[in-house]
Design an enzyme around this catalytic site. Structure first.
Site, PDB file in Angstrom:
ATOM      1  CB  THR A  70      19.372  45.390  17.641  1.00  0.00           C
ATOM      2  OG1 THR A  70      20.281  44.934  18.650  1.00  0.00           O
ATOM      3  CG2 THR A  70      17.950  45.001  18.008  1.00  0.00           C
ATOM      4  CG  ASN A 148      26.902  37.229  21.523  1.00  0.00           C
ATOM      5  OD1 ASN A 148      26.414  36.332  20.839  1.00  0.00           O
ATOM      6  ND2 ASN A 148      26.259  37.748  22.548  1.00  0.00           N
ATOM      7  CD  GLN A 176      30.832  39.971  19.320  1.00  0.00           C
ATOM      8  OE1 GLN A 176      32.036  40.237  19.339  1.00  0.00           O
ATOM      9  NE2 GLN A 176      29.952  40.608  20.085  1.00  0.00           N
ATOM     10  N   GLY A 197      28.884  49.153  14.352  1.00  0.00           N
ATOM     11  CA  GLY A 197      30.070  49.988  14.516  1.00  0.00           C
ATOM     12  C   GLY A 197      30.801  49.777  15.830  1.00  0.00           C
ATOM     13  CG  HIS A 198      28.717  49.045  19.739  1.00  0.00           C
ATOM     14  ND1 HIS A 198      28.817  48.383  20.945  1.00  0.00           N
ATOM     15  CD2 HIS A 198      27.617  48.554  19.145  1.00  0.00           C
ATOM     16  CE1 HIS A 198      27.807  47.536  21.069  1.00  0.00           C
ATOM     17  NE2 HIS A 198      27.068  47.622  19.995  1.00  0.00           N
ATOM     18  CB  THR A 234      17.812  62.616   8.659  1.00  0.00           C
ATOM     19  OG1 THR A 234      16.571  63.200   8.243  1.00  0.00           O
ATOM     20  CG2 THR A 234      18.964  63.478   8.202  1.00  0.00           C
ATOM     21  CB  CYS A 322      21.699  42.880  24.702  1.00  0.00           C
ATOM     22  SG  CYS A 322      22.653  43.653  23.426  1.00  0.00           S
TER      23      CYS A 322
HETATM   24  N1  PLP Z   1      24.628  40.321  17.297  1.00  0.00           N
HETATM   25  C1  PLP Z   1      25.667  39.996  18.068  1.00  0.00           C
HETATM   26  C2  PLP Z   1      26.347  38.676  17.849  1.00  0.00           C
HETATM   27  C3  PLP Z   1      26.116  40.853  19.077  1.00  0.00           C
HETATM   28  O1  PLP Z   1      27.151  40.511  19.838  1.00  0.00           O
HETATM   29  C4  PLP Z   1      25.439  42.086  19.255  1.00  0.00           C
HETATM   30  C5  PLP Z   1      25.834  43.009  20.329  1.00  0.00           C
HETATM   31  O2  PLP Z   1      26.128  42.611  21.442  1.00  0.00           O
HETATM   32  C6  PLP Z   1      24.364  42.394  18.412  1.00  0.00           C
HETATM   33  C7  PLP Z   1      23.983  41.488  17.449  1.00  0.00           C
HETATM   34  C8  PLP Z   1      23.595  43.664  18.562  1.00  0.00           C
HETATM   35  O3  PLP Z   1      24.365  44.761  18.177  1.00  0.00           O
HETATM   36  P1  PLP Z   1      23.897  46.256  18.504  1.00  0.00           P
HETATM   37  O4  PLP Z   1      24.358  46.524  19.902  1.00  0.00           O
HETATM   38  O5  PLP Z   1      24.591  47.091  17.494  1.00  0.00           O
HETATM   39  O6  PLP Z   1      22.432  46.295  18.359  1.00  0.00           O
END
Ligand code: PLP
Length: 378
Positions: A70, A148, A176, A197-198, A234, A322
């Site tokens: 994000t 996504n 993705q 990362g996640h 940091t 989200c």
């Molecule tokens: N962009 C896409 C296509 C995503 O699928 C996601 C997370 O669902 C994001 C951006 C946002 O990632 P983050 O959770 O690291 O902010």
């Protein structure tokens, strides 16, 4: 638990956890400190930068660490708009992640014009729409690599060519795509590219932004000299070390990802589409990530189906995590199929390398039971 929501987040790999542990225990110095205890942390951060750069085909100095995608997406949009204040137009698509769309809406309130390109019923983008949308006033084209919600792939190479030819900056949200398809920014003339990362078996709270050499960049987060003055704050050494290790694994495994995951996804998808009546796939049959299936169950509300699946221990979703707490229909499926209720009656199943055929078959049976129960309850 049967986890079929890898596009929402992924489990942390043991090697990734092990890579970050020293920096949660004995090695807790500040990477900006000049004494040895800090300088060692600086080396860890720079090593991770190299690992992420190698995943993307980038130079190390082109990789900025962020807190999440994000932030990466916001930073890219911010940089492009600030770089050329006379250009007051952005081109994006109607199916981007909320981190791009919400920022675009905020920019609209500041007088920036935004074109939201449509997609067709398969979720595909038409390059001639992009060509028609770009004007001399366009500061940035921001288009994702893989969606996504549906996994549909945008033609990033063609998009990059259009942007190059028209002298417009190109940002790609590759969150993705990373780890699922090969990424090489040496071959793809993109100016900014976001990852997190996640979605790559690292923990939440760390991301990266690729910024091509000579692409303009103005910090989004002002602060100290960290990240060469481009992003204050940091550095989170444990999370950055984790992202580095995740990038190493993704680079090693990406070539086999499709062959490993696609047959299982196809089996799950076919099982559901063939055994549950009145279902419909959302997203192109082939131009799609190997792990994602987005299916509309006509006449069944997404929430009701997800609730029954949850009771059976199955984790799936009706779109972006989200926005999971919102009542809104999926903006992605709505953009593809504005007529009818497809966008309120869909479920996204997204699998990973840990998913097995047995898990998929159990999930198919549970989906069949849940759909039958909801339909018979009217
Ligand atoms: N962009 C896409 C296509 C995503 O699928 C996601 C997370 O669902 C994001 C951006 C946002 O990632 P983050 O959770 O690291 O902010």
């Amino acid at each position: 638990m049967i986890y079929l929501d890898y596009n929402a987040t992924t489990p942390v790999r043991a090697e990734v956890r092990d890579a970050m542990l020293p920096f949660l225990t004995d090695e807790w110095g500040n990477p900006s400190s000049t004494y040895g205890f800090g300088a060692r942390m600086r080396k860890v951060v720079e090593n991770a930068r190299e690992q992420v750069a190698e995943l993307l085909g980038a130079q190390t100095w082109e990789v900025l660490f962020t807190s999440c995608a994000t932030e990466s997406n916001n930073a890219a949009l911010n940089a492009a708009v600030k770089a050329n204040p006379r250009r007051r137009h952005i081109v994006t698509s109607a199916v981007e992640h909320s981190s791009v769309l919400t920022h675009c809406r905020a920019l609209e309130r500041e007088g920036v014009r935004v074109t939201y390109l449509p997609v067709d019923r398969d979720g595909l983008l038409c390059i001639s729409d992009l060509e028609a949308a770009v004007t001399d006033d366009t500061a940035l084209v921001s288009l994702m690599w893989a969606n996504n919600e549906t996994g549909v792939l945008f033609p990033v190479a063609e998009i990059a060519d259009v942007c190059r030819a028209r002298g417009v900056l190109f940002h790609c949200d590759a969150v993705q795509a990373a780890g699922k398809v090969p990424i090489d920014v040496r071959a793809l003339p993109v100016d900014y590219l976001s990852i997190t990362g996640h979605k790559l078996h690292a923990p939440k709270g760390v991301g990266a932004l690729y910024v091509r050499r000579k692409a303009p960049f103005t910090p989004l987060i002002h602060g100290g000299h960290q990240e060469r003055g481009l992003r204050g704050g940091t550095e989170s050494v444990p999370l950055i070390a984790a992202l580095g290790q995740a990038a190493v694994i993704a680079r090693q495994e990406v070539a086999d990802y499709d062959a490993l995951v696609r047959p299982l996804r196809d089996r799950l998808e076919r099982g559901i589409l063939e055994s549950v009546t009145d279902t419909e796939l959302n997203g192109h049959a082939t131009l799609r990530l190997a792990n994602t299936s987005n299916i509309t169950f006509h006449g069944i509300a997404s929430d009701a189906l997800l609730m029954l699946l949850d009771q059976e221990g199955i984790c799936a979703s009706s779109g972006s995590a989200c926005l999971a707490d919102s009542d809104e229909p999926s903006h992605v499926v709505r953009a593809m199929k504005p007529d009818g209720g497809a966008s309120r009656q869909m479920v996204r199943f997204s699998i990973g390398t840990e998913t097995t055929a047995g898990i998929g078959d159990k999930a198919t049976a549970a989906v069949r039971r849940a759909a039958a129960a909801l339909r018979s309850a009217g």
